[in-house]
Structures are given as C-alpha cells and as structure tokens.
Design a protein around this motif. Structure first.
Motif, short mmCIF file in Angstrom:
data_model
loop_
_atom_site.label_atom_id
_atom_site.label_comp_id
_atom_site.label_asym_id
_atom_site.label_seq_id
_atom_site.Cartn_x
_atom_site.Cartn_y
_atom_site.Cartn_z
N MET A 69 1.31 -7.80 8.77
CA MET A 69 1.12 -7.28 7.42
C MET A 69 1.94 -6.00 7.25
N PHE A 71 2.98 -2.67 5.02
CA PHE A 71 2.40 -1.74 4.06
C PHE A 71 3.53 -0.98 3.37
N SER A 325 2.18 -11.31 5.23
CA SER A 325 1.33 -10.66 4.23
C SER A 325 1.81 -9.24 3.97
N GLN A 326 1.41 -8.70 2.85
CA GLN A 326 1.82 -7.37 2.45
C GLN A 326 0.71 -6.68 1.69
N SER A 327 0.64 -5.36 1.82
CA SER A 327 -0.35 -4.59 1.08
C SER A 327 0.33 -3.39 0.42
N ASP A 328 -0.02 -3.16 -0.84
CA ASP A 328 0.47 -1.99 -1.56
C ASP A 328 -0.58 -0.88 -1.59
N PHE A 329 -1.72 -1.12 -0.92
CA PHE A 329 -2.79 -0.12 -0.91
C PHE A 329 -2.31 1.12 -0.15
N ILE A 359 -8.95 0.20 8.18
CA ILE A 359 -8.28 -0.71 7.25
C ILE A 359 -8.38 -2.16 7.73
N VAL A 362 -8.69 -4.78 5.07
CA VAL A 362 -7.41 -5.05 4.40
C VAL A 362 -6.55 -5.95 5.27
N LEU A 363 -6.49 -5.65 6.57
CA LEU A 363 -5.66 -6.43 7.48
C LEU A 363 -6.12 -7.89 7.57
N GLN A 365 -7.82 -9.33 5.24
CA GLN A 365 -7.97 -9.80 3.86
C GLN A 365 -9.39 -10.27 3.59
N ASP A 368 -11.71 -5.04 0.30
CA ASP A 368 -10.86 -3.95 -0.15
C ASP A 368 -11.50 -2.61 0.18
#
Length: 471
Positions: A69, A71, A325-329, A359, A362-363, A365, A368
């Motif tokens: 993932m 970030f 996967s990607q997160s913008d958080f 996190i 988040v990792l 999924q 949140d």
C-alpha cells in the motif's frame, strides 16, 4: 558491539540466542511477523519511480511498493535528520523529547536571529522507551543497520546488533576509510559503504534462524557527501532532466540504494522469510533542495513546506496488505510505533505516551481512522542551504522558529518572531503558492487555536527572549 566479519557475527548471534531463547520460545512468538523499517536518508518525495520520477531508477523499490500500500500523504514529524529519527523511534512529537535539530540551535548568523532559540537536546533521553527496546523485551532479535544519529551506542537502546551506527549524521565518505564509520572495515580500497552495510545486514538475516526479528535499515545514503557509484555514472550523465531532477552523481546513489534493497528482498524470498515479513519504507525528511527537486512541492530538507516533510512511503505485508492499493489519508511516521505494536500483538509500554495511531485498519482496509491534526514544532533556526533560495520563507533560513499544523486539506504555519501566519489549501494548492491567511480569518483562528491547545498539552517551548545581537 559492531559487526565486522561474518564469522564473528555468527558467534555473536549464537551468544544472543543462548541468552534470549529462554525468554520466549513459544510457537505464538515464532508466528509473529518479522519487521523491517527502511528509513532512507534525505530521499525526497519524488526521488523514486513509484512516486513518479522519470529520472531516478528504482525498480526494486517500485516492485515492492506495487505489492503493498502506497501513501501519497505521508509525513515525517520533522524536516531534518536527528529530530525526524527521534520522533520515529520514540513515537512522539519533538516537544516531548526536545531534539529539534542537529547540533546547536543557534544556526546561521546571530545578527539575523531576532529571538534566542530554545536549547536543543542532541541525544535521546534514556527514559524514553524506543521501538527496538519494546520489541527486544518481547523476544525479537533486533538489529540497527547504518545511520543511528540519536546516541553514541545504539546497542544500549534496544538493539542486539549495530552495523555502523553511532551519533554521526553522515559517513564523511562513502569510500574507505569511511571517516565517521570507523567500526565498519572495508574489504577493498574502493568498496562502497552502502554495499558493505547491506553485506553485513544479510549476514544478520542469515543468522536469525526462526526467531522473529526487527531490522532498522537506515543507510547513510543518500545523504551528502554526494559521491557517485562510479559504474553507474555514465548512464545518467547523458540522461534527460525530468522535473528539475538532473544530478547524475546523486542519481547513482539512489539507484545503488535500490539495488541493495533488491538484495535484501531476494535474501528474504530465498530464505522463505518474506512471507512473514512486514516492510515499512520511508525517508527521514525531504530531499536536499540544492541536489534534487520535488516539484510541485515547495522547497526541501529543513523547510516546513511540503518539500521538507512529505515523504515517499509504502507498507508491504504479503497476504495481509492488498498489493496495488493506495491511501490518501494523511499519516505520520509517529504512526509506525503503535502500528508495529499492533502487528506484533505487543501492548503499549506502561506510562508511554504515543502521539501517533495504529494505521493497521487502513492497511488491511478494515476501517478508517478519524481525521486528526498533524503537528510540527521547530523553536530554533536552520540556516539556508542555497544562496537566495526563493522557496523558503526568506533567503537566510530554511526555516525560522515556528509551528505548523495540517488538518484535512488545510495547513497553517505560524512563525514566532513576528507572528506571521501562512495558510494553504493543499488540495487546491499543493505547491503552497497562495497564502490564504488574510482571506480566511476564521480558518486561521481555528487552526491557531488548535496549535495553542496542542502546545499547552505537550508543554512545547516557544522562544520569546529577544536576541541583543539582532540587526
């Protein structure tokens, strides 16, 4: 103890196993994930392919990132080496450990400093419980590899083994005799330090058997001095510039770090350890603005604009984190400490304050995190790198004393000398070009109020004494 030769290393590990195997040896412990924390030195947000660079070549890092993932809004808790690493290892804001910069806080010329800066703490306090100390106590075999920078002896701060670690902030030379890394001996007159550190790191991996391990891999590269890997230089000397990136010598150092990480991943895969290993990848601060650019981010290392604190980051965990996967958080390296404890099933040390959050949801999924403010506090001065640098607040300093906060899309910087305020909407203005403080007084009041409350809670020192030398 520092590792010099593989034969000696094996004997040392045998001793460690003989005295630690009685602590915990259950199947539950053996099932705990191995943890590798990769912390590159001075690698900017766009100095890798997975963040878009078309100049630097990082195929091994990119492949690992693609299987984990990524970030896009990942931050260091400080914009230069020592304080960033102190925050990472302690899980705490700078105000709690007092390490704000490298060396003295009286940086630059006294006549240019309006305030007397807060005294800097150069060494991590002994009573601050660090990640490796918790993991070591829980039965992990721990190894620090490369740059430490927080005390003279990392072995006294939770590491069973240290490879080239000391209080030094740079190696002095990447070619023998390595100057600031005297305990690591070169096998030949031109052996590159980054390669040798990985050699010894692979010796460590060969010796851990089935014990869970924690590896803090923090090569001195790509910090100055900029000394090219000679065999790689020709390919970059004629390569087209991309987005302000054009330093061929630096590019060889980036590619060579990537090659060493490739060796690490291959060793894990061949030994069967990769399946149960978590890998965190990040950098300690932004890229050196005189050497590399992170456009459209503003400025670089030492600045509290995005180019100084936003970092390349991903987390890999085969079968547990979805590849691609990607997160913008917005996340902080302060989150690593509680996340690692969560992954390993280890409780937080008693009375330990952790300023980040796990996190892991988040990792995986699976949930949140609540939106929370991220803070930076720098009550000292840091002189300019580049003459007449227009990307910093002024041409004399990369930053003057102040605090910053990000909440949602908004970021506010407050400078202490004259209470100057800068406000940016990062969603609309990632380059921090348009200061919206005058047109958004309500948002300024909100964020300054959040900063005031946070400084009071953390007892963050704010310099107020005027400097009599100021002109």
């Amino acid at each position: 103890m520092n590792i010099v030769f593989k034969a000696g290393l094996l004997l040392l590990f045998a001793g460690v196993f003989s005295c630690t195997s009685s602590v915990k040896s259950s199947s539950d412990e053996d099932a705990r994930p191995n943890i590798i924390l990769i912390n590159i030195d001075d690698m900017g947000w766009r100095d890798v392919g997975f963040m878009g660079s078309e100049y630097y070549e990082t195929p091994n890092i990119d492949a690992l990132a693609a299987d984990g993932m990524i970030f896009s809004n990942a931050y260091a808790a400080a914009s230069n080496c020592a304080p960033s690493r102190a925050c990472l290892m302690s899980g705490q804001w700078t105000a709690r450990h007092g390490i704000y910069t490298v060396g003295t806080s009286e940086r630059g010329k006294s006549r240019d400093r309006k305030l007397v800066p807060v005294v800097n703490n150069e060494t991590m306090p002994d009573d601050n419980v660090l990640i490796p100390e918790v993991l070591q106590k829980a039965g992990y075999v721990t190894c620090q590899s490369g740059k430490w920078h927080l005390s003279e002896k990392p072995e006294l701060r939770g590491f069973d083994f240290s490879i080239g670690g000391s209080h030094a902030g740079n190696p002095g030379s990447y070619y023998p005799p390595y100057k600031n890394v005297p305990s690591v001996k070169a096998p030949s007159d031109d052996y590159y330090l980054t390669n040798l550190i990985m050699d010894r790191t692979l010796d460590f991996l060969d010796s851990v058997n089935n014990k869970p391990f924690f590896l803090y891999y923090a090569p001195y590269a790509v910090h100055t001095p900029i000394q090219p890997v000679k065999a790689l230089l020709p390919k970059y000397e004629n390569k087209a510039e991309w987005n302000g990136q054009n330093n061929a010598e630096y590019a060889t150092m980036v590619e060579n770090v990537d090659a060493q990480i490739g060796r690490l991943v291959e060793a894990l895969r061949n030994s069967g350890k990769l399946e149960n290993t978590v890998i965190f990848f990040t950098s300690d601060n932004g890229g050196h603005y005189g050497i590399t650019k992170q456009w459209p981010l503003r400025s670089g290392k030492g600045s509290y604009y995005e180019g100084g604190i936003r970092e390349p980051m991903f987390v890999f965990w085969k079968g547990k984190i979805q590849g691609g996967s990607q997160s913008d958080f917005p996340v902080s390296q302060l989150d690593f400490y509680p996340t690692i404890l969560d992954m390993a099933g280890i409780p937080k040390p008693a009375n330990k304050i952790l300023d980040g959050a796990s996190i892991l949801p988040v990792l995986k999924q699976s949930g949140d995190l609540e939106e929370r403010p991220l803070f930076w506090h720098f009550p000292v001065y840091l002189e300019a790198y580049v003459k007449n640098d227009s990307t910093t607040q002024d041409p004399l300093f990369r930053t003057r004393p102040g605090s910053a906060v990000r909440l949602g899309d908004w970021k506010l910087i407050q400078y202490f000398e004259n209470n100057d305020i800068e406000l940016y909407n990062l969603k609309e203005d990632i380059g921090e070009v348009n200061n919206l403080a005058e047109s958004n007084p309500e948002k300024v009041r909100e964020l300054v109020g959040i900063l005031d409350t946070w400084r009071e809670k953390t007892v963050a020192p704010v310099p107020e004494q005027l400097n009599p030398d100021y002109q």
